[in-house]
Design an enzyme around this catalytic site. Structure first.
Site, PDB file in Angstrom:
ATOM      1  N   SER A  88       0.812  -1.217   0.000  1.00  0.00           N
ATOM      2  CA  SER A  88       0.000   0.000   0.000  1.00  0.00           C
ATOM      3  C   SER A  88       0.844   1.265   0.000  1.00  0.00           C
ATOM      4  O   SER A  88       0.411   2.297  -0.524  1.00  0.00           O
ATOM      5  CB  SER A  88      -0.945   0.004   1.206  1.00  0.00           C
ATOM      6  OG  SER A  88      -1.848  -1.081   1.142  1.00  0.00           O
TER       7      SER A  88
ATOM      8  N   HIS B 219       0.039   3.506   4.474  1.00  0.00           N
ATOM      9  CA  HIS B 219      -0.830   4.179   3.509  1.00  0.00           C
ATOM     10  C   HIS B 219      -0.593   5.692   3.527  1.00  0.00           C
ATOM     11  O   HIS B 219      -0.410   6.321   2.472  1.00  0.00           O
ATOM     12  CB  HIS B 219      -2.306   3.910   3.838  1.00  0.00           C
ATOM     13  CG  HIS B 219      -2.697   2.463   3.814  1.00  0.00           C
ATOM     14  ND1 HIS B 219      -2.285   1.560   4.774  1.00  0.00           N
ATOM     15  CD2 HIS B 219      -3.494   1.771   2.959  1.00  0.00           C
ATOM     16  CE1 HIS B 219      -2.802   0.371   4.508  1.00  0.00           C
ATOM     17  NE2 HIS B 219      -3.545   0.469   3.417  1.00  0.00           N
TER      18      HIS B 219
END
Length: 372
Positions: free
Chosen positions: A246, A311
């Site tokens: 991610s 993220h």
């Protein structure tokens, strides 16, 4: 007439005193009376360079760079600041294109905000080298996931399987000394849903970006997001492991979305507002899901669940480093002061994170879950 002969002719006849500039009238006459073996976009930009210059001169160095398939920032500014519009119709109006060329045109309008850049990319694209980086990363991630899925007989929430965290690929704070884990965690995923989300975005956004900006720039951006993700987790969520790509995916997505927003008027990708909203909703949902798994896991677990900070750090890398890369199409990054500021900031962060991982855990007395 070959390129070297043309350069010699230009220098001898049009700039005999080596001033570095060529009169517009002389240059226009040269273009009209000699057969130039140039791509249509190059010939078009040569005339644009001539007509956009208010001083009646053409910079010889800019001409050489264009003929050598290089585009300096000064040349791009000359085109952008010129009062001339492109003589030909916009790229979307071209007919009779094959499947591949139609795809290249789609990529050009998806990624580039300037019609001049789009035409340049469309005419010079040769699919060499092909966009193999994102394809290879995605294939390897799928293969690793399938191998562990078969071995563990589990396809969702694999982190709840005790043997999953024993993988030498997972980043675990108890194995910080194994440096490769700060990279290799990108090949492991929580489950099928995380893998599917990352793989879809990598192929839909990463491949067009790699086609336009090249393997070196996009691989640098992706890997910077991956490394920043694991290092950020080691600083801000010191007990948590990390899995999934991610960090790199969010670096690509945030860079692309920021580039679209910054060049909103010039972007011609269809339904851009709707697609922007959908992308933000999907990315926010994935972050929300990661936060939920981190702090409210649906099943009992022997240790902390993977962190969501990768993220966010990937998004920061994309907005800072990635936005500059995408806005510098066919320009040298090394010549831009802002690029070196970003590189220096990233290196400073790396050094801080290294020292943090060496000393901070013991100084702060962090209770690390025992390594699996």
């Amino acid at each position: 007439m070959d390129r070297s002969s043309l350069f010699q002719l230009i220098q001898e006849q049009l700039d005999p005193e080596n001033t570095g500039f060529i009169a517009v009238e002389n240059f226009t006459s040269l273009v009209e009376h000699h057969e130039l073996q140039l791509d249509p976009s190059k010939l078009e930009m040569l005339f644009a360079l001539v007509q956009s210059n208010e001083e009646g001169q053409v910079c010889y160095q800019e001409l050489i760079e264009l003929m050598s398939s290089k585009r300096s920032s000064s040349f791009r500014r000359a085109i952008a600041n010129g009062r001339r519009t492109l003589q030909r119709e916009i790229l979307l109006d071209e007919t009779g294109l094959g499947v591949y060329k139609r795809f290249v045109r789609y990529v050009a309008y998806e990624i580039l905000p300037c019609e001049t850049d789009r035409r340049w990319y469309f005419h010079q694209n040769r699919l060499c080298p092909p966009p193999i980086f994102m394809a290879i990363i995605t294939v390897v991630q799928i293969i690793v996931f399938l191998c562990y899925g078969i071995m563990l007989n589990k396809w969702v929430l694999q982190t709840y399987q005790p043997d999953f965290m024993k993988s030498p690929l997972v980043y675990h704070p108890g194995h910080r000394a194994q440096v490769w884990r700060f990279f290799s965690y990108m090949f492991m995923h929580v489950g099928l849903e995380q893998l599917g989300f990352n793989a879809l975005l990598q192929l839909m956004i990463g491949v067009p970006l790699e086609m336009v900006h090249g393997i070196l720039r996009i691989s640098l951006l992706y890997m910077a997001g991956v490394v920043a993700g694991s290092l950020t987790v080691s600083i801000t969520d010191m007990r948590a492991p990390v899995v999934g790509g991610s960090g790199g995916v969010y670096a690509l997505c945030s860079a692309h979305l920021a580039n679209v927003v910054m060049n909103w008027a010039g972007m011609r990708c269809p339904y851009k507002l709707l697609r922007m909203i959908l992308a933000l909703v999907c990315m926010s949902s994935e972050v929300g899901r990661a936060v939920w798994l981190r702090f409210s896991p649906p099943l009992p677990s022997s240790g902390p669940q993977p962190s969501f900070m990768a993220h966010l750090s990937g998004a920061v890398v994309g907005i800072s480093m990635g936005l500059l890369i995408l806005r510098s199409y066919e320009e040298s990054l090394q010549r831009q002061c802002s690029w070196w500021v970003i590189v220096f900031s990233f290196i400073t962060f790396l050094l801080f994170a290294i020292f943090w991982n060496i000393f901070a855990y013991e100084l702060l007395g962090v209770q690390i879950p025992p390594p699996p």
